[in-house]
Design an enzyme around this catalytic site. Structure first.
Site, short mmCIF file in Angstrom:
data_model
loop_
_atom_site.label_atom_id
_atom_site.label_comp_id
_atom_site.label_asym_id
_atom_site.label_seq_id
_atom_site.Cartn_x
_atom_site.Cartn_y
_atom_site.Cartn_z
N HIS A 132 0.87 -1.19 0.00
CA HIS A 132 0.00 0.00 0.00
C HIS A 132 0.90 1.24 0.00
O HIS A 132 2.04 1.18 0.48
CB HIS A 132 -0.84 -0.05 1.29
CG HIS A 132 -1.84 1.04 1.44
ND1 HIS A 132 -1.53 2.28 1.94
CD2 HIS A 132 -3.17 1.06 1.20
CE1 HIS A 132 -2.62 3.02 1.99
NE2 HIS A 132 -3.63 2.31 1.54
N ASP B 36 3.45 -4.67 7.74
CA ASP B 36 2.19 -3.93 7.64
C ASP B 36 1.05 -4.94 7.83
O ASP B 36 0.80 -5.77 6.95
CB ASP B 36 2.12 -3.26 6.26
CG ASP B 36 0.78 -2.56 6.03
OD1 ASP B 36 -0.13 -2.70 6.88
OD2 ASP B 36 0.64 -1.89 4.98
N GLN C 78 -4.31 -5.12 6.93
CA GLN C 78 -5.37 -5.99 6.40
C GLN C 78 -5.34 -7.37 7.04
O GLN C 78 -6.14 -8.23 6.67
CB GLN C 78 -5.24 -6.14 4.87
CG GLN C 78 -5.39 -4.86 4.10
CD GLN C 78 -6.81 -4.27 4.17
OE1 GLN C 78 -7.75 -4.90 4.63
NE2 GLN C 78 -6.96 -3.04 3.72
N LYS D 162 -10.15 -0.52 10.85
CA LYS D 162 -10.43 -1.65 9.96
C LYS D 162 -10.81 -2.89 10.76
O LYS D 162 -11.09 -3.94 10.20
CB LYS D 162 -9.19 -1.97 9.10
CG LYS D 162 -8.85 -0.90 8.09
CD LYS D 162 -7.71 -1.36 7.21
CE LYS D 162 -6.98 -0.24 6.52
NZ LYS D 162 -7.75 0.40 5.47
N CYS E 208 -4.89 2.78 -3.52
CA CYS E 208 -3.62 3.25 -2.93
C CYS E 208 -2.53 2.21 -3.10
O CYS E 208 -1.73 1.95 -2.18
CB CYS E 208 -3.80 3.60 -1.44
SG CYS E 208 -5.07 4.80 -1.13
N1 C6P Z 1 -6.15 0.60 2.95
C1 C6P Z 1 -8.04 0.35 1.48
O1 C6P Z 1 -9.16 0.67 1.05
P1 C6P Z 1 -4.69 3.73 7.27
O2 C6P Z 1 -5.34 4.53 6.20
O3 C6P Z 1 -3.46 4.38 7.81
O4 C6P Z 1 -5.62 3.25 8.32
O5 C6P Z 1 -4.21 2.37 6.55
C2 C6P Z 1 -3.28 2.41 5.52
C3 C6P Z 1 -3.08 1.06 4.93
C4 C6P Z 1 -1.85 0.45 5.07
N2 C6P Z 1 -1.63 -0.79 4.59
C5 C6P Z 1 -2.59 -1.48 3.97
C6 C6P Z 1 -2.29 -2.86 3.49
C7 C6P Z 1 -3.85 -0.91 3.79
O6 C6P Z 1 -4.80 -1.60 3.16
C8 C6P Z 1 -4.10 0.39 4.27
C9 C6P Z 1 -5.43 1.06 4.05
C10 C6P Z 1 -7.49 1.05 2.68
O7 C6P Z 1 -7.39 -0.56 0.98
C11 C6P Z 1 -7.62 2.55 2.55
S1 C6P Z 1 -6.58 3.20 1.28
#
Ligand code: C6P
Length: 415
Positions: free
Chosen positions: A130, A207, A210, A233, A373
């Site tokens: 991401h 990371d 997910q 999430k 993203c």
């Molecule tokens: N992905 C998606 O719709 P934040 O925004 O900081 O809570 O998470 C960022 C992030 C980091 N790593 C992974 C693997 C992610 O999927 C995400 C967030 C969302 O896929 C919003 S772009």
């Protein structure tokens, strides 16, 4: 009619806990298939945050009066629950941040940019990250002269693991990887990657944005040095995230935010830092968010993370089978649910993903469309965009049936 789900989770009872799932969208039942972007929240989490504001709102770690002590107790209690949830040895290894994005930036800044990295040191990521796990490392490249290298993805959406053999060298200082892709759903063999990183003396930054909401995580077993995830999430509030770190990794990380609470002593022109994890929590934290996340962790723990994963495997398997029977519909990522989380990116011939999402919206179905993203990954698959359905504890096979019916509707529109 959808075939009945094996009784892994009691989905009707779970749905009843989510006030938003009782509402209608365009006079239709809301079918929420965008939990990879953000999950819905059960009333237990909503009540816990509102309870903090209505009963014991006070700052933490500052006040010695009853309300302040209560707030501190609940805030630190949440840290303990989260430590238990990912099997960290100690709550002191849990840093509250605002999100996965902030957690990864804290590491890139404090360990990479301001830490021990030298110009020419190498950081090995992957093509499927991401943007939150790409861009902070770009900063380390731009400002410190670090060299970025990437492991590619096979056509089936798995990592080209053999590339680690060439890419990992004595110059590698940081290896970073997502535990689960937000587009392909691929669950990566992170334990193996951590081991390989350690063999060349690098730290591994994981990371888990997910992964933490959907499967059981044992940070001791993974042996990861840092691991990041977001509360929103995993049934928790927005604006609260977690950075887990091994003590020696956190000790080697400079704080990103200077201010109240993160210091031991301040004098004019100089200061010394508080202990970990408080060193990384400068300023008044998101107290209600942390408490809400603690309650989200209670909720997931009660369901059982193995049951959560098994349920999502069943829903995903069902969706993959249904999608395979649709002509002109293409899915991306592993087809084997043992290697895939409940994330299903897809395209439909002759229909732009934004049009797909708009037509599904008319049916009350929420899916995300775009590059998610993850532009380097989209480039790898030569895709400008996809639609993406993602499943969670409140989704069932009927939701998949509704999605498939919606896709047929899209195909009629673009026939
Ligand atoms: N992905 C998606 O719709 P934040 O925004 O900081 O809570 O998470 C960022 C992030 C980091 N790593 C992974 C693997 C992610 O999927 C995400 C967030 C969302 O896929 C919003 S772009």
């Amino acid at each position: 009619m959808a075939k009945p789900a094996k009784v892994l989770l009691n989905v009707p009872a779970i749905k009843a806990d989510f006030p938003i799932l009782q509402r209608k969208v365009r006079d239709r039942r809301l079918i929420y298939l965008d939990s990879a972007a953000t999950s819905q929240k059960p009333k237990q989490v909503i009540d816990a945050t509102s309870d903090y504001y209505s009963r014991y709102n006070a700052n933490v770690h500052r006040a010695i009066y009853e309300l302040g002590e209560e707030a501190t107790r609940e805030y630190e209690g949440a840290r303990e629950k989260i430590a238990g949830f990912i099997r960290a040895k100690s709550p002191n290894q849990i840093v509250f941040t605002k999100s996965t994005t902030e957690s990864l930036n804290v590491v890139a800044y404090g360990y990479g940019l301001k830490g021990k990295l030298q110009s020419g040191d190498e950081i090995v990521g992957t093509v499927m990250e991401h943007h939150s796990n790409h861009v902070p490392w770009h900063f380390v490249k731009d400002h410190k002269g670090a060299v970025l290298k990437y492991v590619d993805v096979n056509d089936d959406g798995t990592l080209r693991m053999e590339q680690y053999d060439e890419l990992l060298t004595k110059r590698t200082k940081i290896v970073t990887v997502t535990l689960c892709s937000n587009v392909l759903g691929t669950i990566n063999p992170v334990k193996d990657i951590v081991k390989r990183a350690h063999e060349v003396g690098a730290v591994c930054v994981v990371d888990a944005a997910q992964a933490a909401p959907h499967m059981s995580i044992d940070v001791q077993d993974l042996d990861a040095d840092f691991l990041a995830f977001s509360g929103h999430k995993m049934l928790g509030p927005t604006g609260i995230g977690v950075l887990y770190g091994k003590p020696e990794a956190l000790d080697a990380t400079e704080p990103l935010l200077g201010g109240g609470e993160m210091i031991r002593e301040v004098h004019l022109g100089r200061a010394s830092w508080n202990d970990v994890p408080y060193r990384f929590e400068g300023g008044t934290p998101n107290i209600a968010g942390a408490i809400g996340l603690g309650v989200a962790v209670d909720y997931l723990t009660k369901l059982g993370m193995d049951a959560v994963r098994a349920h999502e495997m069943e829903v995903t398997q069902y969706a993959l089978e249904k999608f395979a029977r649709l002509d002109g519909v293409h899915t991306y990522g592993p087809k084997d649910v043992k290697k895939k989380a409940g994330v299903l990116a897809f395209t439909i011939d002759n229909a732009h993903p934004h049009d797909v999402a708009s037509i599904l919206d008319v049916e009350g179905i929420c899916v995300r469309s775009g590059h998610h993203c993850a532009q380097p990954l989209m480039e790898r698959f030569d895709l400008p965009a996809t639609a993406r359905a993602s499943f969670y504890v409140y989704n069932d096979l009927e939701d998949v049936d509704a999605l498939v019916a919606g896709i047929k509707r899209v195909q009629e529109v673009f026939a």
